[in-house]
Scaffold this active site. Structure first.
Site, PDB file in Angstrom:
ATOM      1  N   LYS A  15       0.889  -1.272   0.249  1.00 39.96           N
ATOM      2  CA  LYS A  15      -0.077   0.069  -0.075  1.00 39.96           C
ATOM      3  C   LYS A  15       0.921   1.342   0.068  1.00 39.96           C
ATOM      4  O   LYS A  15       0.678   2.070  -0.482  1.00 39.96           O
ATOM      5  CB  LYS A  15      -0.971   0.072   1.154  1.00 39.96           C
ATOM      6  CG  LYS A  15      -1.651  -1.191   1.283  1.00 39.96           C
ATOM      7  CD  LYS A  15      -2.736  -1.160   2.550  1.00 39.96           C
ATOM      8  CE  LYS A  15      -2.174  -1.067   3.684  1.00 39.96           C
ATOM      9  NZ  LYS A  15      -1.347  -2.441   4.167  1.00 39.96           N
ATOM     10  N   ARG A  90      -9.977   0.895   8.392  1.00 40.28           N
ATOM     11  CA  ARG A  90      -9.505  -0.516   8.752  1.00 40.28           C
ATOM     12  C   ARG A  90     -10.580  -1.518   9.489  1.00 40.28           C
ATOM     13  O   ARG A  90     -10.111  -2.502   9.893  1.00 40.28           O
ATOM     14  CB  ARG A  90      -8.190  -0.219   9.639  1.00 40.28           C
ATOM     15  CG  ARG A  90      -7.239  -1.137   9.162  1.00 40.28           C
ATOM     16  CD  ARG A  90      -5.893  -0.469  10.032  1.00 40.28           C
ATOM     17  NE  ARG A  90      -4.959  -1.188  10.124  1.00 40.28           N
ATOM     18  CZ  ARG A  90      -3.675  -1.041   9.395  1.00 40.28           C
ATOM     19  NH1 ARG A  90      -3.873   0.079   8.471  1.00 40.28           N
ATOM     20  NH2 ARG A  90      -2.796  -1.633   9.549  1.00 40.28           N
ATOM     21  N   ARG A 129      11.937  -5.406   4.792  1.00 41.96           N
ATOM     22  CA  ARG A 129      11.713  -3.991   4.536  1.00 41.96           C
ATOM     23  C   ARG A 129      12.380  -3.075   5.298  1.00 41.96           C
ATOM     24  O   ARG A 129      12.759  -3.346   6.503  1.00 41.96           O
ATOM     25  CB  ARG A 129      10.083  -3.869   4.895  1.00 41.96           C
ATOM     26  CG  ARG A 129       9.940  -2.332   4.894  1.00 41.96           C
ATOM     27  CD  ARG A 129       8.349  -1.928   5.165  1.00 41.96           C
ATOM     28  NE  ARG A 129       7.756  -2.511   6.270  1.00 41.96           N
ATOM     29  CZ  ARG A 129       6.214  -2.408   6.494  1.00 41.96           C
ATOM     30  NH1 ARG A 129       5.741  -1.735   5.464  1.00 41.96           N
ATOM     31  NH2 ARG A 129       6.077  -2.819   7.567  1.00 41.96           N
ATOM     32  N   ARG A 162      10.906  -1.391  11.079  1.00 37.71           N
ATOM     33  CA  ARG A 162      10.100  -1.101  11.907  1.00 37.71           C
ATOM     34  C   ARG A 162       9.778  -2.024  13.304  1.00 37.71           C
ATOM     35  O   ARG A 162      10.122  -3.120  12.800  1.00 37.71           O
ATOM     36  CB  ARG A 162       8.451  -1.112  11.249  1.00 37.71           C
ATOM     37  CG  ARG A 162       8.396   0.236  10.661  1.00 37.71           C
ATOM     38  CD  ARG A 162       7.161   0.428   9.715  1.00 37.71           C
ATOM     39  NE  ARG A 162       6.026  -0.194  10.216  1.00 37.71           N
ATOM     40  CZ  ARG A 162       4.981  -0.403   9.405  1.00 37.71           C
ATOM     41  NH1 ARG A 162       4.703   0.381   8.078  1.00 37.71           N
ATOM     42  NH2 ARG A 162       3.998  -0.940   9.816  1.00 37.71           N
ATOM     43  N   ARG A 173      -0.481  -9.322  13.444  1.00 33.66           N
ATOM     44  CA  ARG A 173      -1.167  -8.185  12.652  1.00 33.66           C
ATOM     45  C   ARG A 173      -1.935  -8.690  11.169  1.00 33.66           C
ATOM     46  O   ARG A 173      -2.884  -8.334  10.862  1.00 33.66           O
ATOM     47  CB  ARG A 173       0.040  -7.294  11.778  1.00 33.66           C
ATOM     48  CG  ARG A 173       0.758  -6.153  12.842  1.00 33.66           C
ATOM     49  CD  ARG A 173       1.912  -5.840  12.373  1.00 33.66           C
ATOM     50  NE  ARG A 173       2.082  -5.100  10.961  1.00 33.66           N
ATOM     51  CZ  ARG A 173       2.980  -4.636  10.400  1.00 33.66           C
ATOM     52  NH1 ARG A 173       4.305  -5.291  10.683  1.00 33.66           N
ATOM     53  NH2 ARG A 173       2.872  -4.123   9.232  1.00 33.66           N
TER      54      ARG A 173
HETATM   55  P1  AP5 Z   1       4.886  -1.669   1.710  1.00 34.04           P
HETATM   56  O1  AP5 Z   1       4.348  -0.890   0.728  1.00 34.04           O
HETATM   57  O2  AP5 Z   1       5.461  -0.947   2.964  1.00 34.04           O
HETATM   58  O3  AP5 Z   1       3.213  -2.279   2.389  1.00 34.04           O
HETATM   59  P2  AP5 Z   1       2.146  -1.846   3.178  1.00 34.04           P
HETATM   60  O4  AP5 Z   1       1.083  -2.491   2.611  1.00 34.04           O
HETATM   61  O5  AP5 Z   1       2.150  -0.455   3.079  1.00 34.04           O
HETATM   62  O6  AP5 Z   1       2.525  -2.674   4.584  1.00 34.04           O
HETATM   63  P3  AP5 Z   1       2.205  -2.008   6.148  1.00 34.04           P
HETATM   64  O7  AP5 Z   1       3.234  -3.029   6.949  1.00 34.04           O
HETATM   65  O8  AP5 Z   1       2.710  -0.458   6.121  1.00 34.04           O
HETATM   66  O9  AP5 Z   1       0.631  -2.184   6.342  1.00 34.04           O
HETATM   67  P4  AP5 Z   1       0.176  -2.111   7.440  1.00 34.04           P
HETATM   68  O10 AP5 Z   1      -1.170  -1.709   7.093  1.00 34.04           O
HETATM   69  O11 AP5 Z   1       0.330  -3.285   8.433  1.00 34.04           O
HETATM   70  O12 AP5 Z   1       0.929  -0.873   8.679  1.00 34.04           O
HETATM   71  P5  AP5 Z   1       0.530   0.585   8.785  1.00 34.04           P
HETATM   72  O13 AP5 Z   1       1.641   1.420   8.863  1.00 34.04           O
HETATM   73  O14 AP5 Z   1      -0.566   1.088   8.044  1.00 34.04           O
HETATM   74  O15 AP5 Z   1       5.522  -2.832   1.354  1.00 34.04           O
HETATM   75  C1  AP5 Z   1       6.225  -3.843   2.152  1.00 34.04           C
HETATM   76  C2  AP5 Z   1       7.351  -4.384   1.728  1.00 34.04           C
HETATM   77  O16 AP5 Z   1       7.147  -4.976   0.539  1.00 34.04           O
HETATM   78  C3  AP5 Z   1       8.644  -3.427   1.375  1.00 34.04           C
HETATM   79  O17 AP5 Z   1       9.872  -3.705   1.654  1.00 34.04           O
HETATM   80  C4  AP5 Z   1       8.296  -3.228  -0.285  1.00 34.04           C
HETATM   81  O18 AP5 Z   1       9.482  -2.553  -0.859  1.00 34.04           O
HETATM   82  C5  AP5 Z   1       8.048  -4.554  -0.667  1.00 34.04           C
HETATM   83  N1  AP5 Z   1       7.020  -4.680  -1.739  1.00 34.04           N
HETATM   84  C6  AP5 Z   1       6.019  -3.623  -2.145  1.00 34.04           C
HETATM   85  N2  AP5 Z   1       5.434  -4.040  -3.144  1.00 34.04           N
HETATM   86  C7  AP5 Z   1       6.043  -5.158  -3.672  1.00 34.04           C
HETATM   87  C8  AP5 Z   1       6.196  -6.051  -4.725  1.00 34.04           C
HETATM   88  N3  AP5 Z   1       5.086  -6.055  -5.825  1.00 34.04           N
HETATM   89  N4  AP5 Z   1       6.868  -7.218  -5.046  1.00 34.04           N
HETATM   90  C9  AP5 Z   1       7.743  -7.217  -3.747  1.00 34.04           C
HETATM   91  N5  AP5 Z   1       8.045  -6.488  -2.705  1.00 34.04           N
HETATM   92  C10 AP5 Z   1       7.389  -5.404  -2.783  1.00 34.04           C
HETATM   93  O19 AP5 Z   1       0.017   0.107  10.344  1.00 34.04           O
HETATM   94  C11 AP5 Z   1       0.911   0.052  11.401  1.00 34.04           C
HETATM   95  C12 AP5 Z   1      -0.027  -0.086  12.853  1.00 34.04           C
HETATM   96  O20 AP5 Z   1      -0.608   1.216  13.036  1.00 34.04           O
HETATM   97  C13 AP5 Z   1      -1.170  -1.051  12.587  1.00 34.04           C
HETATM   98  O21 AP5 Z   1      -0.918  -2.304  13.118  1.00 34.04           O
HETATM   99  C14 AP5 Z   1      -2.110  -0.418  14.046  1.00 34.04           C
HETATM  100  O22 AP5 Z   1      -1.527  -0.695  15.150  1.00 34.04           O
HETATM  101  C15 AP5 Z   1      -1.904   1.026  13.644  1.00 34.04           C
HETATM  102  N6  AP5 Z   1      -2.698   1.520  12.599  1.00 34.04           N
HETATM  103  C16 AP5 Z   1      -2.494   2.176  11.585  1.00 34.04           C
HETATM  104  N7  AP5 Z   1      -3.703   2.359  10.883  1.00 34.04           N
HETATM  105  C17 AP5 Z   1      -4.798   2.240  11.740  1.00 34.04           C
HETATM  106  C18 AP5 Z   1      -6.329   2.378  11.909  1.00 34.04           C
HETATM  107  N8  AP5 Z   1      -6.948   2.855  10.690  1.00 34.04           N
HETATM  108  N9  AP5 Z   1      -6.997   1.997  12.766  1.00 34.04           N
HETATM  109  C19 AP5 Z   1      -6.457   1.503  13.845  1.00 34.04           C
HETATM  110  N10 AP5 Z   1      -4.984   1.150  13.955  1.00 34.04           N
HETATM  111  C20 AP5 Z   1      -4.215   1.697  12.815  1.00 34.04           C
HETATM  112 MG    MG Z   2       2.643   0.940   4.826  1.00 32.86          MG
END
Ligand code: AP5
Ligand code: MG
Length: 220
Positions: A15, A90, A129, A162, A173
């Site tokens: 994402k 979410r 990552r 992270r 997660r």
């Molecule tokens: P990346 O682009 O970083 O993936 P992502 O989908 O953004 O993954 P996240 O871990 O950021 O998602 P998340 O939803 O768990 O975390 P968030 O920060 O939102 O890509 C991942 C890796 O893969 C990278 O190394 C990239 O280079 C590689 N990659 C990408 N595309 C690729 C491809 N096509 N092929 C190969 N490799 C590839 O949330 C974190 C925490 O915050 C949550 O756990 C929660 O505690 C809190 N939080 C956030 N939002 C909320 C909410 N709305 N409500 C409640 N709590 C929340």
């Molecule tokens: Mg992300």
């Protein structure tokens, strides 16, 4: 009418990676709830202290806190044309709250690209990552390595791993995503907005599919 794109997909689906490119192409600000929480943790705010307890365990931050934070963010001047949402909503309650917010902002969700990736790939992606300290650009040691190890290609800032990318937290997660976020796939499908993208393809191919979807919807 303000336009909003909601990116759906499990942790590690890509994402954030896709949002950086799509937001530039569409000229919409990239609003990542996770990045805002991490910024608050870095600045040691009250919100950051609260969020950290949940994030370190791989749990979601409570809906009321998250909704208030996003509401505040979406009313800032840079969101006057809309936004690209990454990581919000979410939960069903967050999706309902977003619908209410958009009514008062005279906006609507125009598309929900859903990046699907099998669980085994997610674990490998998150384990390798590297994230940029300054603005959350993401790299991968194997799939998308930075030009210089430990340094962001875009702004030269330090790359770090992270805290919630530890194996046991990642597993939690993914479970939390399955339980609390997958109902949104049906929610947006019922609204006719969901567009599934095969996230197993290389990064550039996923970007191309997403841009094609958005163009098909006459959103760019
Ligand atoms: P990346 O682009 O970083 O993936 P992502 O989908 O953004 O993954 P996240 O871990 O950021 O998602 P998340 O939803 O768990 O975390 P968030 O920060 O939102 O890509 C991942 C890796 O893969 C990278 O190394 C990239 O280079 C590689 N990659 C990408 N595309 C690729 C491809 N096509 N092929 C190969 N490799 C590839 O949330 C974190 C925490 O915050 C949550 O756990 C929660 O505690 C809190 N939080 C956030 N939002 C909320 C909410 N709305 N409500 C409640 N709590 C929340
Ligand atoms: Mg992300």
């Amino acid at each position: 009418m303000r336009k909003y794109i909601v990116l759906l997909g499990p942790p590690g689906a890509g994402k954030g990676t896709q949002a950086k490119v799509i937001s530039e192409k569409m000229n919409l600000p990239h609003i990542s709830s996770g990045d805002i929480f991490r910024e608050n943790i870095k600045n040691q705010t009250e919100l950051g202290k609260l969020a950290r307890g949940y994030m370190d365990k791989g749990e979601l931050v409570p809906d009321d806190v998250t909704i208030a934070m996003i509401k505040d963010r979406l009313t800032r001047p840079d969101c006057s044309a809309g936004a690209l949402l990454d990581g919000f909503p979410r939960t069903p309650a967050q999706a309902e709250a977003l619908s209410d917010m958009l009514k008062s902002l005279d906006g609507r969700v125009i598309a929900v690209p859903y990046i699907s990736v099998p669980e085994a790939d997610l674990i490998e992606r998150l384990a390798g990552r590297w994230t940029c300290r300054a603005s959350g650009h993401v790299f991968h040691q194997k799939f998308n390595p930075p030009q210089k190890a430990g340094q962001c290609d875009f702004d030269g800032s330090e790359l770090y791993q992270r805290d919630d990318d530890k194996a046991e937290t990642v597993t939690r997660r993914i479970r939390v995503y399955m339980e609390q976020t997958t109902p949104l796939v049906e929610f947006y499908q019922a609204a006719g907005l969901l567009r599934e993208v095969d996230g197993r393809n290389p990064i550039e191919a996923v970007t191309a599919s997403m841009l094609a979807i958005l163009a098909e919807n006459k959103t760019i």
